[in-house]
Design a protein around this motif. Structure first.
Motif, PDB file in Angstrom:
ATOM      1  N   ASN A   1      41.570  50.848  39.556  1.00  0.00           N
ATOM      2  CA  ASN A   1      40.424  51.768  40.057  1.00  0.00           C
ATOM      3  C   ASN A   1      40.679  52.851  41.259  1.00  0.00           C
ATOM      4  OD1 ASN A   1      37.916  50.496  38.562  1.00  0.00           O
ATOM      5  ND2 ASN A   1      39.019  48.901  39.282  1.00  0.00           N
ATOM      6  N   GLY A   2      42.119  52.839  41.507  1.00  0.00           N
ATOM      7  CA  GLY A   2      42.495  53.709  42.533  1.00  0.00           C
ATOM      8  C   GLY A   2      42.108  53.490  43.835  1.00  0.00           C
ATOM      9  N   LEU A   3      41.716  52.096  44.424  1.00  0.00           N
ATOM     10  CA  LEU A   3      41.149  51.813  45.584  1.00  0.00           C
ATOM     11  C   LEU A   3      42.201  51.670  46.737  1.00  0.00           C
ATOM     12  CD1 LEU A   3      38.533  49.514  44.161  1.00  0.00           C
ATOM     13  CD2 LEU A   3      38.300  52.007  44.530  1.00  0.00           C
ATOM     14  N   ARG A   4      42.202  52.426  47.876  1.00  0.00           N
ATOM     15  CA  ARG A   4      43.171  52.064  48.857  1.00  0.00           C
ATOM     16  C   ARG A   4      43.030  51.730  50.035  1.00  0.00           C
ATOM     17  NH1 ARG A   4      43.872  56.793  45.671  1.00  0.00           N
ATOM     18  NH2 ARG A   4      42.986  58.198  47.301  1.00  0.00           N
ATOM     19  N   GLY A   5      41.630  50.940  49.987  1.00  0.00           N
ATOM     20  CA  GLY A   5      41.115  50.460  51.235  1.00  0.00           C
ATOM     21  C   GLY A   5      41.523  48.849  51.309  1.00  0.00           C
ATOM     22  N   ALA A   6      41.145  48.258  52.345  1.00  0.00           N
ATOM     23  CA  ALA A   6      41.652  46.903  52.637  1.00  0.00           C
ATOM     24  C   ALA A   6      41.729  46.008  51.182  1.00  0.00           C
ATOM     25  CB  ALA A   6      40.712  46.321  53.504  1.00  0.00           C
ATOM     26  N   ASN A   7      42.687  45.053  51.173  1.00  0.00           N
ATOM     27  CA  ASN A   7      42.721  44.284  49.815  1.00  0.00           C
ATOM     28  C   ASN A   7      43.212  43.050  50.461  1.00  0.00           C
ATOM     29  OD1 ASN A   7      44.484  43.028  47.491  1.00  0.00           O
ATOM     30  ND2 ASN A   7      43.298  45.203  46.749  1.00  0.00           N
ATOM     31  N   VAL A   8      42.300  41.946  50.002  1.00  0.00           N
ATOM     32  CA  VAL A   8      42.225  40.719  50.771  1.00  0.00           C
ATOM     33  C   VAL A   8      42.023  39.759  49.476  1.00  0.00           C
ATOM     34  CG1 VAL A   8      41.198  39.113  52.000  1.00  0.00           C
ATOM     35  CG2 VAL A   8      41.333  41.545  52.665  1.00  0.00           C
ATOM     36  N   THR A   9      42.658  38.554  49.219  1.00  0.00           N
ATOM     37  CA  THR A   9      42.430  37.552  48.565  1.00  0.00           C
ATOM     38  C   THR A   9      42.236  36.110  49.282  1.00  0.00           C
ATOM     39  OG1 THR A   9      43.697  38.394  46.811  1.00  0.00           O
ATOM     40  CG2 THR A   9      43.561  35.983  46.980  1.00  0.00           C
ATOM     41  N   LEU A  10      41.077  35.492  49.328  1.00  0.00           N
ATOM     42  CA  LEU A  10      40.921  34.267  49.803  1.00  0.00           C
ATOM     43  C   LEU A  10      40.588  33.137  48.955  1.00  0.00           C
ATOM     44  CD1 LEU A  10      37.860  35.800  52.011  1.00  0.00           C
ATOM     45  CD2 LEU A  10      39.960  35.307  52.912  1.00  0.00           C
ATOM     46  N   ALA A  11      41.197  31.980  49.639  1.00  0.00           N
ATOM     47  CA  ALA A  11      40.996  30.682  48.888  1.00  0.00           C
ATOM     48  C   ALA A  11      40.348  29.766  50.002  1.00  0.00           C
ATOM     49  CB  ALA A  11      42.386  30.271  48.366  1.00  0.00           C
ATOM     50  N   ALA A  12      39.240  29.474  49.706  1.00  0.00           N
ATOM     51  CA  ALA A  12      38.344  28.358  50.558  1.00  0.00           C
ATOM     52  C   ALA A  12      37.798  27.350  49.659  1.00  0.00           C
ATOM     53  CB  ALA A  12      37.684  29.236  51.634  1.00  0.00           C
ATOM     54  N   GLY A  13      38.275  26.990  48.638  1.00  0.00           N
ATOM     55  CA  GLY A  13      37.603  25.969  47.763  1.00  0.00           C
ATOM     56  C   GLY A  13      36.235  26.384  47.175  1.00  0.00           C
ATOM     57  N   GLN A  14      35.320  25.346  47.297  1.00  0.00           N
ATOM     58  CA  GLN A  14      33.918  25.653  46.810  1.00  0.00           C
ATOM     59  C   GLN A  14      33.202  26.701  47.751  1.00  0.00           C
ATOM     60  OE1 GLN A  14      33.560  23.204  44.423  1.00  0.00           O
ATOM     61  NE2 GLN A  14      31.759  24.579  43.949  1.00  0.00           N
ATOM     62  N   ALA A  15      33.784  26.776  48.869  1.00  0.00           N
ATOM     63  CA  ALA A  15      33.136  27.560  49.855  1.00  0.00           C
ATOM     64  C   ALA A  15      33.586  29.186  49.798  1.00  0.00           C
ATOM     65  CB  ALA A  15      32.776  27.212  51.421  1.00  0.00           C
ATOM     66  N   SER A  16      34.414  29.285  48.843  1.00  0.00           N
ATOM     67  CA  SER A  16      35.225  30.667  48.859  1.00  0.00           C
ATOM     68  C   SER A  16      34.429  31.990  49.021  1.00  0.00           C
ATOM     69  CB  SER A  16      36.094  30.962  47.643  1.00  0.00           C
ATOM     70  OG  SER A  16      37.088  29.869  47.744  1.00  0.00           O
ATOM     71  N   GLY A  17      33.260  31.980  48.028  1.00  0.00           N
ATOM     72  CA  GLY A  17      32.220  33.051  48.097  1.00  0.00           C
ATOM     73  C   GLY A  17      31.518  33.547  49.245  1.00  0.00           C
ATOM     74  N   MET A  18      31.325  32.377  50.195  1.00  0.00           N
ATOM     75  CA  MET A  18      30.692  32.568  51.451  1.00  0.00           C
ATOM     76  C   MET A  18      31.612  33.125  52.283  1.00  0.00           C
ATOM     77  SD  MET A  18      27.863  30.925  50.466  1.00  0.00           S
ATOM     78  CE  MET A  18      28.004  30.255  48.786  1.00  0.00           C
ATOM     79  N   ASN A  19      32.873  32.868  52.306  1.00  0.00           N
ATOM     80  CA  ASN A  19      33.926  33.483  53.060  1.00  0.00           C
ATOM     81  C   ASN A  19      34.446  34.928  52.723  1.00  0.00           C
ATOM     82  OD1 ASN A  19      35.764  31.491  55.101  1.00  0.00           O
ATOM     83  ND2 ASN A  19      34.818  29.849  53.310  1.00  0.00           N
ATOM     84  N   ALA A  20      34.263  35.098  51.368  1.00  0.00           N
ATOM     85  CA  ALA A  20      34.139  36.668  50.986  1.00  0.00           C
ATOM     86  C   ALA A  20      33.248  37.541  51.521  1.00  0.00           C
ATOM     87  CB  ALA A  20      34.265  36.681  49.440  1.00  0.00           C
ATOM     88  N   PHE A  21      32.046  36.850  51.510  1.00  0.00           N
ATOM     89  CA  PHE A  21      30.960  37.878  52.104  1.00  0.00           C
ATOM     90  C   PHE A  21      31.077  37.796  53.767  1.00  0.00           C
ATOM     91  CE2 PHE A  21      28.887  37.450  47.869  1.00  0.00           C
ATOM     92  CZ  PHE A  21      28.369  38.683  47.905  1.00  0.00           C
ATOM     93  N   ARG A  22      31.306  36.919  54.307  1.00  0.00           N
ATOM     94  CA  ARG A  22      31.464  36.953  55.502  1.00  0.00           C
ATOM     95  C   ARG A  22      32.939  37.933  56.083  1.00  0.00           C
ATOM     96  NH1 ARG A  22      34.842  34.242  59.514  1.00  0.00           N
ATOM     97  NH2 ARG A  22      33.951  34.080  61.526  1.00  0.00           N
ATOM     98  N   HIS A  23      34.030  37.783  55.269  1.00  0.00           N
ATOM     99  CA  HIS A  23      35.176  38.697  55.427  1.00  0.00           C
ATOM    100  C   HIS A  23      34.605  39.973  55.313  1.00  0.00           C
ATOM    101  CE1 HIS A  23      39.284  39.420  56.265  1.00  0.00           C
ATOM    102  NE2 HIS A  23      39.112  40.250  55.494  1.00  0.00           N
ATOM    103  N   ALA A  24      33.971  40.257  54.334  1.00  0.00           N
ATOM    104  CA  ALA A  24      33.109  41.673  53.909  1.00  0.00           C
ATOM    105  C   ALA A  24      32.578  42.260  55.145  1.00  0.00           C
ATOM    106  CB  ALA A  24      32.522  41.756  52.638  1.00  0.00           C
ATOM    107  N   ARG A  25      31.749  41.647  55.815  1.00  0.00           N
ATOM    108  CA  ARG A  25      30.794  41.728  56.759  1.00  0.00           C
ATOM    109  C   ARG A  25      31.866  42.224  57.904  1.00  0.00           C
ATOM    110  NH1 ARG A  25      27.265  37.178  59.406  1.00  0.00           N
ATOM    111  NH2 ARG A  25      29.483  36.877  60.189  1.00  0.00           N
TER     112      ARG A  25
END
Length: 381
Positions: free
Chosen positions: A165-189
């Motif tokens: 998609n030609g996106l050149r901003g921050a690129n992050v992968t998170l692995a926090a088990g069952q709570a990964s989704g919450m960590n993703a939105f926290r990191h996004a914030r």
């Protein structure tokens, strides 16, 4: 603005600063229910389930375990044949979910200012097994297919989403088990608050395979009858202030999110869940009685589901109506949080209300990771 945390044991604590609200302007989902929010909403609205038969060349090798698989998925059907030969199933899910989300997102943000935050557990378990098997079974090292190696790297999916998609901003992968989704939105914030990006593609992805299914089966961590699932959900996210300033429609707002770590060795996990919920509500400026529904993420996890429900009840003074996506799309582990948010958006879309609804999204893992997120229905996107 500051708000006070409420509930037992918080009366003497300092005020918690309000969180920066995030706006979800569009979403894309690939699940056992099909492609898109409409398909997911249809299955949830009917009380049905997604495709419940294993797929792929190893379908006959699965243990006696319920599944929710994505039927008939071929990446080239969605993005064309070019460049897809060596991409695995997990990356394909992420690419299609991101494509759906970006296609319906409002224009405006530059590619240099658009980033990616993706959650997964280990990346593609099947790709790891294939490469490991080749290193043992091939007669010579040079007979191992090097094109498979990128798929074994944890951040492969996030990188491919950015590349395609030609996106050149921050690129992050998170692995926090069952709570990964919450960590993703926290990191996004955090990324958006610090001005490191103007817009992010936030999501989670997991795939099914026989080795992964046997891992679940042997662990004994799933309650009987709980299906495991696969798929991806992706959301285009910016700050609520930026979305409103740009005139973008808002599907939902993430008002607050709290994550933490509380292993069973530290004592009553339900109390820890309740504390995280109270903090998320406090940062959101939301009273417990304002929550109209909950979406728990630990359904079917032995020894965890009960603690999650008890914690919710402690924090809210009871449990509001439950919106559970696990029966429909399966237990998706590190992609569960993204699926929970997608399930709420899909359900709200299919059942309009005359006032914005407020949902509590929670996650508790056997590893001790805990998350709570407050989601408010937006005016549309």
């Amino acid at each position: 603005m500051t708000v006070l945390a409420t509930g037992p044991g918080t009366a003497d604590r300092p005020a918690l600063p309000a969180a920066v609200p995030l706006a979800i302007t569009s979403a894309g989902v690939v699940s056992a229910a099909g492609l898109g929010l409409e398909s997911l909403g249809g299955v949830l609205g009917s009380g049905g389930v997604g495709h419940s038969v294993p797929v792929g060349d190893d379908a006959d090798d699965y243990p006696p375990l319920g599944v929710r698989s994505v039927e008939g998925f071929r990446l080239r059907d969605h993005v064309g044949r070019k460049g897809t030969r060596n991409l695995d199933r997990l990356t394909g899910f992420g690419l299609v979910a991101a494509k759906l989300a970006l296609a319906s997102a409002p224009a405006g943000a530059e590619a240099d200012r658009t980033g990616v935050v993706v959650t997964t557990s280990t990346g593609s378990t099947q790709s790891l097994m294939d490469l490991a098997g080749d290193t043992l079974l091939q007669e010579r090292p040079y007979l191992v297919n090097p094109s498979r190696f990128p798929n074994t790297v944890l951040n492969c999916c996030a990188g491919q989403i950015a590349i395609w998609n030609g996106l050149r901003g921050a690129n992050v992968t998170l692995a926090a088990g069952q709570a990964s989704g919450m960590n993703a939105f926290r990191h996004a914030r955090m990324v958006l608050s610090l001005g490191r990006a103007d817009r992010l593609v936030v999501g989670g992805v997991e795939e099914l395979s026989a080795p992964l299914a046997w891992g679940w089966h042997a662990s004994g961590t799933l309650a009987e009858g709980t299906p495991i699932g696969e798929g991806a959900a992706a959301f285009v996210v910016t700050t609520s202030e930026a979305a409103r300033a740009g005139g973008a429609g808002i599907a939902a707002e993430v008002l607050g999110v709290e994550v933490g770590f509380h292993p069973a060795s530290r004592g009553d996990r339900a109390k820890a869940v309740a504390e995280h919920v109270r903090r998320a509500l406090a940062r959101s400026g939301v009273a417990p009685g304002d929550v109209t529904e909950v979406s728990p993420g630990s359904t079917g996890l032995v020894g965890v589901e009960r603690a999650e429900r008890r914690g919710i009840a402690l924090a809210l003074g009871g449990v509001p109506p439950v919106r559970d996506v696990t029966r429909a799309v399966g237990q998706c582990y590190s992609a569960a949080g993204a699926m929970q948010v997608a399930g709420l958006l899909a359900a709200w879309r299919g059942d309009p209300s005359d006032r914005p609804r407020l949902a509590l999204v929670t996650a508790v893992g056997h590893d001790g990771n805990i998350g709570a997120l407050v989601l408010r229905e937006g005016g549309g996107a």
